[in-house]
Design an enzyme around this catalytic site. Structure first.
Site, mmCIF file in Angstrom:
data_model
loop_
_atom_site.group_PDB
_atom_site.id
_atom_site.type_symbol
_atom_site.label_atom_id
_atom_site.label_comp_id
_atom_site.label_asym_id
_atom_site.label_seq_id
_atom_site.Cartn_x
_atom_site.Cartn_y
_atom_site.Cartn_z
ATOM 1 N N ARG A 225 -2.829 21.868 -15.328
ATOM 2 C CA ARG A 225 -1.784 20.871 -15.592
ATOM 3 C C ARG A 225 -1.983 20.186 -16.946
ATOM 4 N NH1 ARG A 225 0.857 16.298 -11.492
ATOM 5 N NH2 ARG A 225 2.127 15.304 -13.088
ATOM 6 N N GLU B 55 -4.158 17.229 -12.039
ATOM 7 C CA GLU B 55 -4.545 17.451 -13.441
ATOM 8 C C GLU B 55 -6.051 17.629 -13.621
ATOM 9 O OE1 GLU B 55 -3.935 15.077 -17.496
ATOM 10 O OE2 GLU B 55 -2.018 15.519 -16.538
ATOM 11 N N HIS C 252 0.981 10.650 -28.450
ATOM 12 C CA HIS C 252 0.869 9.350 -27.791
ATOM 13 C C HIS C 252 0.233 8.315 -28.721
ATOM 14 C CE1 HIS C 252 1.255 10.354 -23.209
ATOM 15 N NE2 HIS C 252 2.405 10.059 -23.769
ATOM 16 N N LYS D 144 3.446 11.639 -11.494
ATOM 17 C CA LYS D 144 2.705 10.678 -12.318
ATOM 18 C C LYS D 144 3.484 9.368 -12.377
ATOM 19 C CE LYS D 144 -0.087 13.454 -15.464
ATOM 20 N NZ LYS D 144 -0.371 13.773 -16.887
ATOM 21 N N HIS E 79 9.755 8.549 -27.342
ATOM 22 C CA HIS E 79 8.666 9.424 -26.905
ATOM 23 C C HIS E 79 8.787 10.824 -27.507
ATOM 24 C CE1 HIS E 79 5.638 11.198 -24.277
ATOM 25 N NE2 HIS E 79 6.520 12.145 -23.970
ATOM 26 N N HIS F 191 0.726 15.767 -27.052
ATOM 27 C CA HIS F 191 0.674 14.390 -26.553
ATOM 28 C C HIS F 191 -0.590 13.636 -26.967
ATOM 29 C CE1 HIS F 191 4.061 15.742 -24.271
ATOM 30 N NE2 HIS F 191 4.183 14.608 -23.624
ATOM 31 N N ASN G 165 0.163 18.482 -21.685
ATOM 32 C CA ASN G 165 -0.130 17.457 -22.678
ATOM 33 C C ASN G 165 -0.140 17.993 -24.110
ATOM 34 O OD1 ASN G 165 -0.617 15.108 -20.939
ATOM 35 N ND2 ASN G 165 -2.373 16.260 -20.192
ATOM 36 N N GLU H 290 10.622 17.697 -25.265
ATOM 37 C CA GLU H 290 9.811 18.103 -24.111
ATOM 38 C C GLU H 290 10.240 19.480 -23.593
ATOM 39 O OE1 GLU H 290 7.160 16.965 -22.757
ATOM 40 O OE2 GLU H 290 6.972 14.860 -23.323
ATOM 41 N N LYS I 161 7.696 23.101 -15.534
ATOM 42 C CA LYS I 161 6.777 22.009 -15.241
ATOM 43 C C LYS I 161 6.333 22.046 -13.785
ATOM 44 C CE LYS I 161 5.741 17.152 -15.451
ATOM 45 N NZ LYS I 161 6.006 15.820 -16.011
ATOM 46 N N ARG J 42 0.808 -1.228 0.000
ATOM 47 C CA ARG J 42 0.000 0.000 0.000
ATOM 48 C C ARG J 42 0.840 1.277 0.000
ATOM 49 N NH1 ARG J 42 -3.576 -3.055 3.609
ATOM 50 N NH2 ARG J 42 -5.425 -3.669 2.402
#
Length: 352
Positions: free
Chosen positions: A227, A223, A238, A136, A255, A234, A231, A178, A213, A114
């Site tokens: 935020r 997000e 993506h 993330k 990427h 992306h 993206n 990026e 960032k 956990r």
């Protein structure tokens, strides 16, 4: 060089990173310290990193490198290894690697018992300026990017720019994409300086990208709003990355290479829907094609890529939501795009 403060942790660079690591481990009574590596970081980075620690490593966990291994099966193997090597809730996991490893390692740590403490030590430019910052964590579901994960903050992020010397230029440029994105969405002056900067791996450039960032993440850690601007490029990027990853007849794109295409495409959509000037659009296209080779996309590829958009994480109520630019340095979120414009965007990308 001052450290960068986030919500519950700090990003430390160079000498401050080494000092912060030693101090953190000394003051925390960890039952065991695990270090997660892949075959590349084990060979090139781990021996250097080990010299920066004043404590023993209980166990080194190794996974194969590459996006293809960023999945639940790899997580299961690591959970089992942590358990077999007496990992408990007072263990620490140090993730030493690129974005795939810090994403996956953060998720493994966040879910084992956990949740156990973890520290990110990014070794690629992409992970230094993007993947390891902001909390993330997660893995892919098949070829679909980052479908499983949680937002959970590390104890700290440690930046050692010397690790960049172990990378091939293609990997370094992936991170550069990026960094350029950070300028496009938030800081026109940074974009202008960075697009012609040959020494973009300089510590000052890296710190500037991290700061941009971090500033966004501080305003919106989960997000729900601003935020989302991170993206930009992306949504389509993506989808392109996933399509090339899952297609044996295609080369695998890094990427940043996929996101560079995405930023040209979404730059076109920004011009059509949000008033981004034609001059700015052309500048964006020229900059990315200067640093990244144009990728051949036929009509079948484009149809398949557009089909993948329905799996994007930003979707809501069946709508695909894009981040677009009003101007260089100012982004807007939750923009709906007609299908016919998507095809026009790909046509613009393919134009010589």
């Amino acid at each position: 060089m001052e450290s960068i403060k986030s919500h519950s942790y700090e990003v430390h660079l160079k000498e401050l990173a080494e000092a912060a690591l030693k101090q953190h481990i000394a003051k925390n009574d960890y039952s065991q310290v695990f270090v997660l590596v892949d075959e590349n970081t084990k060979k090139y980075c781990y021996p250097v990193f080990l010299k920066k620690m004043d404590s023993e490593v209980g166990c080194v966990l190794e996974i194969p490198s590459g996006e293809i291994h960023k999945n639940i099966a790899t997580c299961t193997e690591l959970w089992e290894q942590l358990s077999k090597n007496d990992g408990d809730r007072k263990s620490l996991l140090i993730n030493l690697g690129g974005g795939v490893l810090t994403d996956l390692g953060g998720f493994v740590a966040s879910t084992f018992k956990r949740g156990i403490d973890f520290i990110n030590v990014p070794t690629t430019l992409l992970s230094m300026v993007d993947a390891s910052i902001g909390g993330k964590t997660g893995v892919d579901l098949g070829a679909l990017k980052n479908q499983i994960g949680v937002i959970n903050q590390p104890q700290m992020v440690l930046i050692f720019p010397e690790f960049l010397q172990t990378l091939e230029i293609r990997q370094v440029k992936s991170g550069y994409a990026e960094m350029l994105k950070h300028g496009l969405i938030k800081d026109e002056e940074y974009w202008t300086a960075l697009k012609d900067e040959k020494n973009f791996t300089d510590s000052k450039c890296i710190k500037k990208s991290i700061s941009i960032k971090n500033e966004v993440v501080l305003q919106d850690p989960t997000e729900q709003g601003i935020r989302k601007i991170l993206n930009f490029g992306h949504t389509l990027g993506h989808a392109i990355e996933s399509y090339f990853l899952d297609n044996p007849n295609k080369i695998t794109l890094l990427h940043g290479e996929a996101i560079a295409i995405g930023m040209i495409l979404e730059g076109y959509l920004s011009h059509e829907l949000k008033g981004l000037s034609k001059l700015s659009l052309q500048e964006i296209k020229e900059v990315f094609l200067k640093h990244f080779n144009r990728v051949i996309l036929d009509e079948e590829d484009i149809v398949s890529i557009i089909e993948l958009l329905k799996y994007d994480k930003k979707n809501s109520h069946g709508d695909v939501n894009f981040v677009l630019l009003q101007t260089i340095g100012k982004a807007v979120t939750d923009v709906k795009v007609p299908d016919n414009l998507l095809h026009k965007a790909f046509a613009y990308y393919k134009e010589q």
